[in-house]
Enzyme design. Sequence first.
Site, PDB file in Angstrom:
ATOM      1  N   HIS A 135      12.436  13.589 -65.809  1.00 48.62           N
ATOM      2  CA  HIS A 135      11.816  13.221 -64.424  1.00 48.62           C
ATOM      3  C   HIS A 135      10.488  12.687 -64.973  1.00 48.62           C
ATOM      4  O   HIS A 135       9.397  13.059 -64.623  1.00 48.62           O
ATOM      5  CB  HIS A 135      11.724  14.512 -63.498  1.00 48.62           C
ATOM      6  CG  HIS A 135      11.662  14.133 -62.080  1.00 48.62           C
ATOM      7  ND1 HIS A 135      11.496  12.853 -61.634  1.00 48.62           N
ATOM      8  CD2 HIS A 135      11.265  15.043 -61.113  1.00 48.62           C
ATOM      9  CE1 HIS A 135      11.278  12.767 -60.392  1.00 48.62           C
ATOM     10  NE2 HIS A 135      10.918  13.927 -59.988  1.00 48.62           N
ATOM     11  N   GLN A 138       7.722  12.007 -62.131  1.00 47.96           N
ATOM     12  CA  GLN A 138       7.015  13.239 -61.799  1.00 47.96           C
ATOM     13  C   GLN A 138       5.713  13.568 -62.834  1.00 47.96           C
ATOM     14  O   GLN A 138       4.725  14.036 -62.384  1.00 47.96           O
ATOM     15  CB  GLN A 138       8.061  14.326 -61.655  1.00 47.96           C
ATOM     16  CG  GLN A 138       7.392  15.560 -61.303  1.00 47.96           C
ATOM     17  CD  GLN A 138       6.906  15.774 -59.998  1.00 47.96           C
ATOM     18  OE1 GLN A 138       7.803  15.403 -59.029  1.00 47.96           O
ATOM     19  NE2 GLN A 138       5.887  16.277 -59.890  1.00 47.96           N
ATOM     20  N   ASP A 231       8.935  25.142 -61.277  1.00 45.94           N
ATOM     21  CA  ASP A 231       9.884  24.440 -60.561  1.00 45.94           C
ATOM     22  C   ASP A 231      11.117  25.401 -60.064  1.00 45.94           C
ATOM     23  O   ASP A 231      11.066  26.588 -60.607  1.00 45.94           O
ATOM     24  CB  ASP A 231      10.453  23.544 -61.865  1.00 45.94           C
ATOM     25  CG  ASP A 231      11.575  22.389 -60.965  1.00 45.94           C
ATOM     26  OD1 ASP A 231      11.498  22.366 -59.981  1.00 45.94           O
ATOM     27  OD2 ASP A 231      12.204  21.751 -61.781  1.00 45.94           O
ATOM     28  N   ARG A 311       2.454  11.311 -56.620  1.00 43.46           N
ATOM     29  CA  ARG A 311       3.783  10.476 -56.841  1.00 43.46           C
ATOM     30  C   ARG A 311       3.456   9.122 -56.470  1.00 43.46           C
ATOM     31  O   ARG A 311       4.242   8.243 -57.098  1.00 43.46           O
ATOM     32  CB  ARG A 311       5.078  11.206 -56.020  1.00 43.46           C
ATOM     33  CG  ARG A 311       5.222  12.511 -56.366  1.00 43.46           C
ATOM     34  CD  ARG A 311       5.660  12.806 -57.789  1.00 43.46           C
ATOM     35  NE  ARG A 311       6.754  12.173 -58.392  1.00 43.46           N
ATOM     36  CZ  ARG A 311       8.078  12.043 -57.809  1.00 43.46           C
ATOM     37  NH1 ARG A 311       8.595  13.195 -57.359  1.00 43.46           N
ATOM     38  NH2 ARG A 311       8.837  11.182 -58.527  1.00 43.46           N
TER      39      ARG A 311
HETATM   40  N1  NVA Z   1      14.698  20.391 -61.528  1.00 45.05           N
HETATM   41  C1  NVA Z   1      14.582  19.978 -60.240  1.00 45.05           C
HETATM   42  C2  NVA Z   1      13.449  18.966 -60.062  1.00 45.05           C
HETATM   43  C3  NVA Z   1      13.281  18.579 -58.550  1.00 45.05           C
HETATM   44  C4  NVA Z   1      12.383  17.677 -58.400  1.00 45.05           C
HETATM   45  C5  NVA Z   1      16.144  19.497 -59.968  1.00 45.05           C
HETATM   46  O1  NVA Z   1      16.463  18.553 -61.078  1.00 45.05           O
HETATM   47  O2  NVA Z   1      16.807  19.873 -59.141  1.00 45.05           O
HETATM   48  N1   CP Z   2       9.452  16.135 -56.862  1.00 46.09           N
HETATM   49  C1   CP Z   2      10.483  15.559 -56.398  1.00 46.09           C
HETATM   50  O1   CP Z   2      11.108  14.677 -57.255  1.00 46.09           O
HETATM   51  O2   CP Z   2      10.750  15.625 -55.125  1.00 46.09           O
HETATM   52  P1   CP Z   2      12.204  14.984 -54.709  1.00 46.09           P
HETATM   53  O3   CP Z   2      13.384  15.483 -55.067  1.00 46.09           O
HETATM   54  O4   CP Z   2      11.850  15.171 -53.282  1.00 46.09           O
HETATM   55  O5   CP Z   2      12.246  13.473 -54.806  1.00 46.09           O
END
Ligand code: NVA
Ligand code: CP
Length: 325
Positions: A135, A138, A231, A311
């Site tokens: 990600h 982020q 997280d 973000r």
């Molecule tokens: N680890 C989480 C991050 C969400 C922003 C997911 O992948 O659902």
């Molecule tokens: N942190 C993040 O990616 O949030 P969303 O899943 O809402 O995009």
Amino acid sequence: MPVNLRGRHFLKLLDFKPEEIAFLLTLSKKLKEDKMVGTRHRLLDGKNIALIFEKASTRTRCAFVAACIDEGAHPEYLGKGDIQLGKKETVKDTARVLGRYFDGIEFRGFSQKTVEELAEFAGVPVWNGLTDLYHPTQILADFLTVMENFGKLEGITLAYVGDGRNNMARSLLIGGMKMGMNIKIVAPESLFPDDELISKATEIASETGASFELTSSVDKGVNGAHVIYTDVWVSMGEESQWNERLNLLMPYQVNESMMKKTGRDDTIFLHCLPAFHNNDTELSKETGALEVTEEVFEGKASRVFDQAENRMHTIKAVMVSTLGA
Ligand code: NVA
Ligand code: CP
């Protein structure tokens, strides 16, 4: 040599040099300040941007949309079920078609392979808005928030507590190694990152002077941390592991007692969001707070909404630097 990211994809931090990441953070800060004082520009004037989402999103989607509109671009949301990607049409064909209409493509979904394949065939910059493995946008927001609080990244100790093998832990580890940080992954051993990632982290650390540690001990892991990061315990797509994860990770809940264990009075709390911090949502009404207590989430150390705001500024920097005029 000045940094030039024009035409580049943004798929994972492994593809970027430390000075390129630093450049994106500096640009984000500048774009944030400009927006604050009302200095407007149209750095993406007339561009068309595709936003492909196989998974749900609040922040990433809205950050891309707001950043596009701020800079004069047109965002087009393509949700799950809207396009044929990978179902009736190959990723390669979809990439070649979208590349004819759009100037840049964001992808959020399951497989890192899909975003890499889009990038290979689209002929325009492709940005990773989250996959099972990484990600990266982020991390830019997280690092900007750390810099706003501590003025630097180098030498900062960030303890990531929870699911140590998910996309966030993996991305923080690689990003942290690039930027000379000290990253601690605090998790049960069964949720440590895989060996391949560890060897990449080791290699980068030897070049940048960064360090990392994997530990299942909370006391050891959070000691001295400037930042405690967590997280969700169950990432999107892993819902079948709900009960198992909750049992495994309950000792890793971020609470006031854990915050005190850092031994610092300036430790900040970060979370990429969404978070299970009370019982006020449909999903959390059964479980209550999970990875972080309400006290910490709403407490004085929490910077989660600055982080969420960042973000937008950082995603804007990614689009402007890879695509801008
Ligand atoms: N680890 C989480 C991050 C969400 C922003 C997911 O992948 O659902
Ligand atoms: N942190 C993040 O990616 O949030 P969303 O899943 O809402 O995009």
